[in-house]
Design an enzyme around this catalytic site. Structure first.
Site, PDB file in Angstrom:
ATOM      1  N   SER A 141       0.902  -1.351  -0.002  1.00 20.51           N
ATOM      2  CA  SER A 141       0.038  -0.158   0.118  1.00 20.51           C
ATOM      3  C   SER A 141       1.022   1.363   0.026  1.00 20.51           C
ATOM      4  CB  SER A 141      -0.938  -0.005   1.256  1.00 20.51           C
ATOM      5  OG  SER A 141      -1.523   1.170   1.443  1.00 20.51           O
ATOM      6  N   TYR A 154      -1.370  -1.516  10.678  1.00 26.49           N
ATOM      7  CA  TYR A 154      -1.761  -1.626   9.368  1.00 26.49           C
ATOM      8  C   TYR A 154      -0.510  -1.129   8.748  1.00 26.49           C
ATOM      9  CZ  TYR A 154      -3.730  -1.435   4.691  1.00 26.49           C
ATOM     10  OH  TYR A 154      -3.860  -1.646   3.434  1.00 26.49           O
TER      11      TYR A 154
HETATM   12  N1  LIG Z   1      -8.536  -0.545  -0.890  1.00 30.30           N
HETATM   13  C1  LIG Z   1      -7.566   0.131  -0.581  1.00 30.30           C
HETATM   14  O1  LIG Z   1      -7.940   1.312  -0.135  1.00 30.30           O
HETATM   15  C2  LIG Z   1      -6.328  -0.258  -0.518  1.00 30.30           C
HETATM   16  C3  LIG Z   1      -5.229   0.607  -0.515  1.00 30.30           C
HETATM   17  C4  LIG Z   1      -4.024   0.049  -0.402  1.00 30.30           C
HETATM   18  C5  LIG Z   1      -3.826  -1.511  -0.329  1.00 30.30           C
HETATM   19  N2  LIG Z   1      -4.864  -2.104  -0.043  1.00 30.30           N
HETATM   20  C6  LIG Z   1      -4.542  -3.586   0.066  1.00 30.30           C
HETATM   21  O2  LIG Z   1      -4.921  -4.317  -1.080  1.00 30.30           O
HETATM   22  C7  LIG Z   1      -5.313  -5.807  -0.696  1.00 30.30           C
HETATM   23  C8  LIG Z   1      -6.804  -6.003  -1.153  1.00 30.30           C
HETATM   24  O3  LIG Z   1      -7.427  -5.354  -0.372  1.00 30.30           O
HETATM   25  P1  LIG Z   1      -8.958  -4.860  -1.200  1.00 30.30           P
HETATM   26  O4  LIG Z   1      -8.951  -3.374  -1.150  1.00 30.30           O
HETATM   27  O5  LIG Z   1      -9.253  -5.595  -2.420  1.00 30.30           O
HETATM   28  O6  LIG Z   1      -9.990  -5.175  -0.087  1.00 30.30           O
HETATM   29  P2  LIG Z   1     -11.168  -5.890   0.159  1.00 30.30           P
HETATM   30  O7  LIG Z   1     -12.230  -5.572  -1.200  1.00 30.30           O
HETATM   31  O8  LIG Z   1     -11.599  -5.967   1.449  1.00 30.30           O
HETATM   32  O9  LIG Z   1     -10.770  -7.625  -0.220  1.00 30.30           O
HETATM   33  C9  LIG Z   1      -9.949  -8.223   0.723  1.00 30.30           C
HETATM   34  C10 LIG Z   1      -9.704  -9.629   0.428  1.00 30.30           C
HETATM   35  O10 LIG Z   1      -8.976 -10.376   1.338  1.00 30.30           O
HETATM   36  C11 LIG Z   1      -9.755 -11.571   1.763  1.00 30.30           C
HETATM   37  N3  LIG Z   1      -9.303 -11.742   3.138  1.00 30.30           N
HETATM   38  C12 LIG Z   1      -9.564 -10.709   4.208  1.00 30.30           C
HETATM   39  N4  LIG Z   1      -9.382 -11.516   5.400  1.00 30.30           N
HETATM   40  C13 LIG Z   1      -8.969 -12.838   4.952  1.00 30.30           C
HETATM   41  C14 LIG Z   1      -8.724 -13.963   5.687  1.00 30.30           C
HETATM   42  N5  LIG Z   1      -8.658 -13.883   7.194  1.00 30.30           N
HETATM   43  N6  LIG Z   1      -8.478 -15.130   5.079  1.00 30.30           N
HETATM   44  C15 LIG Z   1      -8.422 -15.156   3.716  1.00 30.30           C
HETATM   45  N7  LIG Z   1      -8.756 -14.159   2.934  1.00 30.30           N
HETATM   46  C16 LIG Z   1      -9.047 -12.960   3.632  1.00 30.30           C
HETATM   47  C17 LIG Z   1     -11.114 -11.067   1.627  1.00 30.30           C
HETATM   48  O11 LIG Z   1     -11.941 -12.282   1.195  1.00 30.30           O
HETATM   49  P3  LIG Z   1     -12.880 -12.957   2.274  1.00 30.30           P
HETATM   50  O12 LIG Z   1     -13.477 -11.883   3.056  1.00 30.30           O
HETATM   51  O13 LIG Z   1     -13.798 -13.807   1.377  1.00 30.30           O
HETATM   52  O14 LIG Z   1     -11.944 -13.978   3.103  1.00 30.30           O
HETATM   53  C18 LIG Z   1     -11.262 -10.299   0.271  1.00 30.30           C
HETATM   54  O15 LIG Z   1     -11.174 -11.344  -1.000  1.00 30.30           O
HETATM   55  C19 LIG Z   1      -4.972  -5.720   0.878  1.00 30.30           C
HETATM   56  O16 LIG Z   1      -3.812  -6.286   1.028  1.00 30.30           O
HETATM   57  C20 LIG Z   1      -5.349  -4.364   1.253  1.00 30.30           C
HETATM   58  O17 LIG Z   1      -4.303  -3.779   2.252  1.00 30.30           O
HETATM   59  C21 LIG Z   1      -5.964  -1.690  -0.300  1.00 30.30           C
END
Ligand SMILES: NC(=O)c1ccc[n+]([C@@H]2O[C@H](COP(=O)([O-])OP(=O)(O)OC[C@H]3O[C@@H](n4cnc5c(N)ncnc54)[C@H](OP(=O)(O)O)[C@@H]3O)[C@@H](O)[C@H]2O)c1
Length: 259
Positions: A141, A154
């Site tokens: 991130s 985080y």
């Molecule tokens: N969105 C942002 O603003 C942002 C910015 C920077 C970085 N990121 C990073 O991008 C990555 C993806 O995030 P996203 O934005 O796509 O968020 P998201 O829509 O909340 O997706 C998160 C994914 O991780 C899975 N997950 C969460 N907890 C889990 C667990 N305990 N076991 C297995 N799977 C798990 C969820 O699936 P289930 O709930 O089905 O398990 C979901 O598929 C993350 O590493 C996040 O830190 C996001």
């Protein structure tokens, strides 16, 4: 199609991971899809089979459980799958003052964002090294570039992911294996809803869409780039942080995270 390579994607049920799965399917990869929401993964697998003939192994697993990485390796080994691309994308953020946050959730966050990412990488590396081929995409991130009051743990987990990825990429140079760290800024996914941070000032500056972030990550991965910061504004922000006094950076990081 026996000559298809396989990409294993964690957190493929929603958001950036789901879009990455669609891209890998479009690019003729078979998939191992890992997340807790089995129904979402089944839906996705069926969509990708219809649109691209993709074969998917679905692994419904809670990757914040200590035994989860070994379970994932065991399942892919039993299925005779050679993982050519490992995408460590699953992650979540906990919002609030560290001293007041739920401890169990805090530790699960470290387990998922840091320990499982490290564990899966270590488990899949030996076969990649033996084949002298493989690609690893770790999702960090822009949080990785600064301390983050109100999301202290985080931000620290994402700094780990960035530094670990860059160091590992260096250790693996000339091995045929590349390591890429994708650093998205605010992205419109369920992440902020799950973290309880939909009211952040930061989000008023706008979010990127998950498709663009995933495409940037895929392109950077295929080009073997060590770090990909998605979006020009995010890139500029990450560069400017290098020259600003750390105390000021920390104060501003807190301001834009207040709700
Ligand atoms: N969105 C942002 O603003 C942002 C910015 C920077 C970085 N990121 C990073 O991008 C990555 C993806 O995030 P996203 O934005 O796509 O968020 P998201 O829509 O909340 O997706 C998160 C994914 O991780 C899975 N997950 C969460 N907890 C889990 C667990 N305990 N076991 C297995 N799977 C798990 C969820 O699936 P289930 O709930 O089905 O398990 C979901 O598929 C993350 O590493 C996040 O830190 C996001």
């Amino acid at each position: 199609m026996p000559d298809r390579k396989t990409a294993l994607i964690t957190g493929a049920s929603f958001g950036i991971g789901l879009e990455l799965a669609r891209i890998f399917a479009r690019e003729s990869y078979n998939l191992v899809l890992v997340a807790r929401s089995a129904d979402k993964l089944r839906q996705l697998a069926s969509e990708l089979e219809k649109s691209h003939g993709t074969r998917s192994l679905i692994l419904a697993a809670d990757l914040s459980e200590p035994g989860a990485s070994a379970y994932v390796l065991d399942q892919t080994t039993r299925a005779g799958i050679e993982v050519g691309v490992l995408v460590n994308n699953a992650g979540f953020g906990q919002y609030g003052l560290f001293a007041e946050n739920d401890l169990e959730e805090c530790l699960r966050q470290i387990q998922l964002n840091v320990t499982t990412l490290t564990h899966l990488t270590r488990l899949y590396l030996p076969a990649m090294i033996a084949r002298m081929s493989g690609r690893i995409l770790n999702v960090a991130s822009t949080a990785a570039f600064q301390p983050g009051p109100l999301m202290a743990v985080y931000f620290a987990t994402k700094a780990y992911v960035l530094h670990f990825s860059e160091a590992l990429g260096n250790e693996l140079q000339d091995s045929g294996i590349t390591v890429t760290c994708l650093c998205p800024g605010a992205t419109a996914t369920d992440f902020h809803k799950r973290a309880g941070t939909t009211g952040l000032r930061l989000l008023k500056f706008g979010s990127m869409d998950a498709v663009t972030v995933a495409e940037d990550g895929y392109r950077g991965l295929m080009a073997g780039k060590p770090v990909v910061i998605s979006g020009f504004k995010n890139w500029l922000l990450a560069q400017s942080l290098r020259f600003a006094p750390r105390r000021l950076v920390t104060r501003v990081a807190r301001k834009i995270r207040e709700q």
